[in-house]
Scaffold this active site. Structure first.
Site, PDB file in Angstrom:
ATOM      1  N   GLY A   8       0.795  -1.237   0.000  1.00 43.81           N
ATOM      2  CA  GLY A   8       0.000   0.000   0.000  1.00 43.81           C
ATOM      3  C   GLY A   8       0.818   1.273   0.000  1.00 43.81           C
ATOM      4  N   ASP A  59       7.253  -7.900   5.322  1.00 41.52           N
ATOM      5  CA  ASP A  59       7.492  -8.560   4.041  1.00 41.52           C
ATOM      6  C   ASP A  59       6.391  -9.598   3.821  1.00 41.52           C
ATOM      7  OD1 ASP A  59       8.530 -10.139   1.965  1.00 41.52           O
ATOM      8  OD2 ASP A  59      10.597  -9.882   2.651  1.00 41.52           O
ATOM      9  N   SER A  83       7.804  -4.579  -9.473  1.00 32.73           N
ATOM     10  CA  SER A  83       6.864  -4.258 -10.549  1.00 32.73           C
ATOM     11  C   SER A  83       7.485  -3.685 -11.826  1.00 32.73           C
ATOM     12  CB  SER A  83       5.827  -3.250 -10.029  1.00 32.73           C
ATOM     13  OG  SER A  83       6.422  -1.970  -9.862  1.00 32.73           O
ATOM     14  N   THR A 126      -1.673  -8.424 -13.749  1.00 30.91           N
ATOM     15  CA  THR A 126      -1.366  -7.509 -14.845  1.00 30.91           C
ATOM     16  C   THR A 126      -1.725  -8.124 -16.199  1.00 30.91           C
ATOM     17  OG1 THR A 126       0.506  -6.546 -16.041  1.00 30.91           O
ATOM     18  CG2 THR A 126       1.017  -8.414 -14.651  1.00 30.91           C
ATOM     19  N   ASP A 127      -2.013  -7.258 -17.164  1.00 27.88           N
ATOM     20  CA  ASP A 127      -2.277  -7.733 -18.533  1.00 27.88           C
ATOM     21  C   ASP A 127      -1.018  -8.327 -19.159  1.00 27.88           C
ATOM     22  OD1 ASP A 127      -0.823  -5.364 -18.872  1.00 27.88           O
ATOM     23  OD2 ASP A 127      -2.055  -4.627 -20.529  1.00 27.88           O
ATOM     24  N   GLU A 128       0.160  -8.048 -18.565  1.00 24.97           N
ATOM     25  CA  GLU A 128       1.412  -8.544 -19.154  1.00 24.97           C
ATOM     26  C   GLU A 128       1.519 -10.061 -19.106  1.00 24.97           C
ATOM     27  OE1 GLU A 128       5.100  -6.650 -18.404  1.00 24.97           O
ATOM     28  OE2 GLU A 128       4.241  -4.647 -18.494  1.00 24.97           O
ATOM     29  N   TYR A 151       9.649 -10.290 -15.079  1.00 26.10           N
ATOM     30  CA  TYR A 151       8.580  -9.687 -14.260  1.00 26.10           C
ATOM     31  C   TYR A 151       7.237 -10.358 -14.541  1.00 26.10           C
ATOM     32  CZ  TYR A 151       4.620  -6.587 -13.360  1.00 26.10           C
ATOM     33  OH  TYR A 151       3.387  -6.103 -12.992  1.00 26.10           O
ATOM     34  N   LYS A 155       4.723 -12.673 -12.206  1.00 32.79           N
ATOM     35  CA  LYS A 155       3.313 -12.359 -11.916  1.00 32.79           C
ATOM     36  C   LYS A 155       2.420 -13.539 -12.331  1.00 32.79           C
ATOM     37  CE  LYS A 155       1.636  -9.031 -10.556  1.00 32.79           C
ATOM     38  NZ  LYS A 155       1.329  -8.586  -9.166  1.00 32.79           N
ATOM     39  N   LEU A 191       7.574   4.875 -17.558  1.00 35.56           N
ATOM     40  CA  LEU A 191       7.624   5.787 -18.708  1.00 35.56           C
ATOM     41  C   LEU A 191       7.132   7.216 -18.407  1.00 35.56           C
ATOM     42  CD1 LEU A 191       8.004   6.073 -21.928  1.00 35.56           C
ATOM     43  CD2 LEU A 191       5.549   5.758 -21.990  1.00 35.56           C
TER      44      LEU A 191
HETATM   45  P1  NAD Z   1       5.076  -0.212  -7.043  1.00 40.18           P
HETATM   46  O1  NAD Z   1       6.374  -0.786  -7.453  1.00 40.18           O
HETATM   47  O2  NAD Z   1       4.850   1.250  -7.152  1.00 40.18           O
HETATM   48  O3  NAD Z   1       4.759  -0.619  -5.538  1.00 40.18           O
HETATM   49  C1  NAD Z   1       5.005  -1.898  -5.031  1.00 40.18           C
HETATM   50  C2  NAD Z   1       4.877  -1.837  -3.509  1.00 40.18           C
HETATM   51  O4  NAD Z   1       5.049  -3.158  -2.988  1.00 40.18           O
HETATM   52  C3  NAD Z   1       5.915  -0.955  -2.829  1.00 40.18           C
HETATM   53  O5  NAD Z   1       5.303  -0.146  -1.862  1.00 40.18           O
HETATM   54  C4  NAD Z   1       6.880  -1.950  -2.201  1.00 40.18           C
HETATM   55  O6  NAD Z   1       7.510  -1.446  -1.036  1.00 40.18           O
HETATM   56  C5  NAD Z   1       5.928  -3.100  -1.883  1.00 40.18           C
HETATM   57  N1  NAD Z   1       6.629  -4.389  -1.778  1.00 40.18           N
HETATM   58  C6  NAD Z   1       7.529  -4.918  -2.659  1.00 40.18           C
HETATM   59  N2  NAD Z   1       7.968  -6.110  -2.225  1.00 40.18           N
HETATM   60  C7  NAD Z   1       7.302  -6.350  -1.061  1.00 40.18           C
HETATM   61  C8  NAD Z   1       7.302  -7.431  -0.143  1.00 40.18           C
HETATM   62  N3  NAD Z   1       8.087  -8.506  -0.320  1.00 40.18           N
HETATM   63  N4  NAD Z   1       6.503  -7.372   0.939  1.00 40.18           N
HETATM   64  C9  NAD Z   1       5.714  -6.283   1.143  1.00 40.18           C
HETATM   65  N5  NAD Z   1       5.688  -5.215   0.330  1.00 40.18           N
HETATM   66  C10 NAD Z   1       6.456  -5.261  -0.762  1.00 40.18           C
HETATM   67  O7  NAD Z   1       3.987  -1.009  -7.885  1.00 40.18           O
HETATM   68  P2  NAD Z   1       2.611  -0.514  -8.523  1.00 40.18           P
HETATM   69  O8  NAD Z   1       2.878   0.058  -9.844  1.00 40.18           O
HETATM   70  O9  NAD Z   1       1.857   0.262  -7.499  1.00 40.18           O
HETATM   71  O10 NAD Z   1       1.894  -1.924  -8.754  1.00 40.18           O
HETATM   72  C11 NAD Z   1       1.132  -2.511  -7.712  1.00 40.18           C
HETATM   73  C12 NAD Z   1       0.626  -3.870  -8.186  1.00 40.18           C
HETATM   74  O11 NAD Z   1      -0.170  -3.709  -9.367  1.00 40.18           O
HETATM   75  C13 NAD Z   1       1.734  -4.839  -8.583  1.00 40.18           C
HETATM   76  O12 NAD Z   1       1.359  -6.124  -8.136  1.00 40.18           O
HETATM   77  C14 NAD Z   1       1.776  -4.788 -10.102  1.00 40.18           C
HETATM   78  O13 NAD Z   1       2.208  -6.008 -10.627  1.00 40.18           O
HETATM   79  C15 NAD Z   1       0.316  -4.523 -10.423  1.00 40.18           C
HETATM   80  N6  NAD Z   1       0.056  -3.765 -11.663  1.00 40.18           N
HETATM   81  C16 NAD Z   1       0.707  -2.588 -11.923  1.00 40.18           C
HETATM   82  C17 NAD Z   1       0.377  -1.864 -13.062  1.00 40.18           C
HETATM   83  C18 NAD Z   1       1.063  -0.540 -13.373  1.00 40.18           C
HETATM   84  O14 NAD Z   1       0.851  -0.007 -14.477  1.00 40.18           O
HETATM   85  N7  NAD Z   1       1.837   0.042 -12.483  1.00 40.18           N
HETATM   86  C19 NAD Z   1      -0.608  -2.335 -13.943  1.00 40.18           C
HETATM   87  C20 NAD Z   1      -1.239  -3.559 -13.650  1.00 40.18           C
HETATM   88  C21 NAD Z   1      -0.916  -4.249 -12.498  1.00 40.18           C
HETATM   89  O1  DAU Z   2       0.787  -3.514 -18.490  1.00 42.70           O
HETATM   90  C1  DAU Z   2       0.832  -3.411 -17.096  1.00 42.70           C
HETATM   91  C2  DAU Z   2       2.254  -3.208 -16.663  1.00 42.70           C
HETATM   92  O2  DAU Z   2       2.587  -1.850 -17.009  1.00 42.70           O
HETATM   93  C3  DAU Z   2       2.484  -3.456 -15.185  1.00 42.70           C
HETATM   94  O3  DAU Z   2       2.249  -4.802 -14.916  1.00 42.70           O
HETATM   95  C4  DAU Z   2       3.912  -3.080 -14.782  1.00 42.70           C
HETATM   96  O4  DAU Z   2       4.071  -3.187 -13.390  1.00 42.70           O
HETATM   97  C5  DAU Z   2       4.171  -1.635 -15.196  1.00 42.70           C
HETATM   98  O5  DAU Z   2       5.500  -1.288 -14.907  1.00 42.70           O
HETATM   99  C6  DAU Z   2       3.885  -1.434 -16.678  1.00 42.70           C
HETATM  100  O6  DAU Z   2       4.857  -2.145 -17.502  1.00 42.70           O
HETATM  101  P1  DAU Z   2       5.484  -1.496 -18.838  1.00 42.70           P
HETATM  102  O7  DAU Z   2       6.739  -2.179 -19.115  1.00 42.70           O
HETATM  103  O8  DAU Z   2       4.464  -1.417 -19.905  1.00 42.70           O
HETATM  104  O9  DAU Z   2       5.708   0.020 -18.288  1.00 42.70           O
HETATM  105  P2  DAU Z   2       6.951   1.030 -18.457  1.00 42.70           P
HETATM  106  O10 DAU Z   2       6.466   2.353 -17.965  1.00 42.70           O
HETATM  107  O11 DAU Z   2       8.194   0.495 -17.911  1.00 42.70           O
HETATM  108  O12 DAU Z   2       7.105   1.106 -20.052  1.00 42.70           O
HETATM  109  C7  DAU Z   2       6.035   1.525 -20.879  1.00 42.70           C
HETATM  110  C8  DAU Z   2       6.551   1.533 -22.300  1.00 42.70           C
HETATM  111  O13 DAU Z   2       7.527   2.586 -22.441  1.00 42.70           O
HETATM  112  C9  DAU Z   2       7.261   0.254 -22.742  1.00 42.70           C
HETATM  113  O14 DAU Z   2       6.961   0.006 -24.105  1.00 42.70           O
HETATM  114  C10 DAU Z   2       8.739   0.588 -22.607  1.00 42.70           C
HETATM  115  C11 DAU Z   2       8.787   2.078 -22.878  1.00 42.70           C
HETATM  116  N1  DAU Z   2       9.845   2.817 -22.158  1.00 42.70           N
HETATM  117  C12 DAU Z   2       9.933   2.663 -20.820  1.00 42.70           C
HETATM  118  C13 DAU Z   2      10.902   3.312 -20.094  1.00 42.70           C
HETATM  119  C14 DAU Z   2      11.022   3.120 -18.600  1.00 42.70           C
HETATM  120  C15 DAU Z   2      10.715   3.653 -22.846  1.00 42.70           C
HETATM  121  O15 DAU Z   2      10.609   3.825 -24.078  1.00 42.70           O
HETATM  122  N2  DAU Z   2      11.696   4.285 -22.136  1.00 42.70           N
HETATM  123  C16 DAU Z   2      11.839   4.147 -20.788  1.00 42.70           C
HETATM  124  O16 DAU Z   2      12.788   4.738 -20.214  1.00 42.70           O
END
Ligand code: NAD
Ligand code: DAU
Length: 338
Positions: A8, A59, A83, A126-128, A151, A155, A191
């Site tokens: 959180g 943790d 993540s 995640t959709d990934e 990653y 997941k 990004l």
């Molecule tokens: P984030 O990296 O910003 O946050 C992750 C959090 O988890 C941090 O606060 C970290 O301290 C905590 N954490 C990591 N390891 C831990 C552990 N072992 N025990 C307890 N806490 C721990 O991530 P986010 O972007 O907020 O993503 C949150 C969730 O949503 C993830 O599961 C990610 O896979 C999923 N998700 C993210 C996106 C996106 O676009 N960011 C999209 C779809 C799904």
């Molecule tokens: O699709 C959901 C996922 O989206 C989540 O599960 C992940 O936690 C989250 O990190 C995100 O993954 P992406 O890899 O899509 O996000 P990122 O912001 O890292 O990258 C988005 C796109 O931009 C990807 O095509 C790579 C590109 N990119 C990214 C970075 C960090 C760049 O071109 N330059 C960069 O420096």
């Protein structure tokens, strides 16, 4: 209702806690977070003193600590994860397996063995996990998993543990699989916050592989409303895709140009980078018919959400300047200045 939110203190988890505390002032929330580099208590400064909110540093791989802290909760929502795709490739892949697979398993074990049965466990996935998806197709919840990066493979491993716990132990679990989120408090390795903050610091932006890739960008509050709905109305054992279905679809280059324009720069600030993300997925897109049937709809159009987001980073330098001068600097140099 008492909810045990893991992770959180990260981007989506902190937005979710704020969303829930506003919408359900009588709910109790325990925020259980290890505070890795991505966890930041600044994200929840404004609600830290709310009597219905409690922070516990821990943790999700620590069985005893989890078990102790879920004794009287009704629901677990698991956001905790490593993540960032790039970190899973060239930095610390083992941590992804540990937290995203073993940590998820540990939460399920603690839930299974809890004296007081819990009502729900929601895995924020995640959709990934579906991997690269060619246009004009959209991934459905029943599609096979074909993750491309360490990653997304970790997941996917977490998701499989969740579904196994449903089938074998009848645990009341659900999974959401959302597309790329954006909004306030996103760690500046991703990004949008990376590019916006670089531009605000008069730095170039490292655009990978021509910037032709497509992600389905969803404003973080819309992800929160989807989780809220799944929490209250989702069917046990089910998976729900969540996404904006951006129409037209948006490339990384288009986002980059928007950020450049809003930050008052020009295209000379684009630093083309090749091959830094091997296995780079070209496109993600999910079919959201199932969650729409449950009653969910994205509310924030991309044009509005991106302007709101960029403005937030412009107005909240206090938040990201601190991050960028700490652990992030070492990561950035290793990732981009090899
Ligand atoms: P984030 O990296 O910003 O946050 C992750 C959090 O988890 C941090 O606060 C970290 O301290 C905590 N954490 C990591 N390891 C831990 C552990 N072992 N025990 C307890 N806490 C721990 O991530 P986010 O972007 O907020 O993503 C949150 C969730 O949503 C993830 O599961 C990610 O896979 C999923 N998700 C993210 C996106 C996106 O676009 N960011 C999209 C779809 C799904
Ligand atoms: O699709 C959901 C996922 O989206 C989540 O599960 C992940 O936690 C989250 O990190 C995100 O993954 P992406 O890899 O899509 O996000 P990122 O912001 O890292 O990258 C988005 C796109 O931009 C990807 O095509 C790579 C590109 N990119 C990214 C970075 C960090 C760049 O071109 N330059 C960069 O420096």
């Amino acid at each position: 209702m008492k909810i045990f939110v893991t992770g959180g203190a990260g981007f989506i988890g902190s937005n979710f806690i704020r969303y829930m505390m506003k919408k359900y002032p009588d709910y109790k929330i325990v925020n259980y977070d290890k505070l890795t580099y991505a966890g930041n208590l600044d994200n929840l400064k404004d609600i830290a003193d709310n009597p219905n909110y409690k922070f516990v540093q821990g943790d999700i791989c620590d069985y005893d600590k989890v078990a102790e802290n879920i004794k009287d909760v009704d629901t677990i929502i698991n956001f905790a994860a490593d993540s960032h795709v790039d970190r899973s490739i060239g930095h610390n892949p083992g941590d992804f397996i540990q937290t995203d697979v073993y940590g998820t398993f540990t939460l399920l074990e603690a839930m299974k063995n809890s004296k007081k049965p819990l009502e729900r466990f929601i895995q924020i996935s995640t959709d990934e996990v579906y991997g690269d998806i060619e246009a004009p197709n959209f991934s459905k919840e029943i599609d096979p998993l074909k993750p491309s990066s360490p990653y997304s493979a970790s997941k996917a491993g977490g998701d499989l543990q969740v579904m196994a716990a449903y089938r074998t132990f009848d645990l009341p679990v659900l999974i959401t699989r959302c597309t790329n989120n954006y909004g306030p408090y996103q760690y500046p390795e991703k990004l949008i916050p990376l590019f916006v903050t670089n531009l605000l610091e008069d730095e170039k932006v490292p655009l990978y592989d021509g910037g032709t890739q497509i992600r389905d960008w969803l404003y973080v509050d819309d992800h929160c409303s989807a989780i809220d709905l799944v929490l209250h109305k989702g069917a046990l054992g089910e998976i729900y895709n969540v996404g904006a279905n951006n129409d037209p679809e948006i490339t990384n280059l288009e986002i980059t140009k928007k950020a450049i324009e809003m930050c008052g720069k020009d295209e000379s600030y684009i630093e083309p980078v090749e091959g830094i993300r091997p296995g780079h997925d070209q496109r993600y897109a999910v079919d959201v018919a199932k969650i729409k049937k449950l009653g969910w709809q994205a509310e924030v159009e991309f044009d509005e959400g991106i302007e709101r987001t960029i403005k937030w980073y412009q107005d909240n330098k206090w938040w990201w300047e601190k991050i960028k001068s700490g652990e992030f600097k070492k990561y950035y140099d290793k990732q981009y200045k090899k």
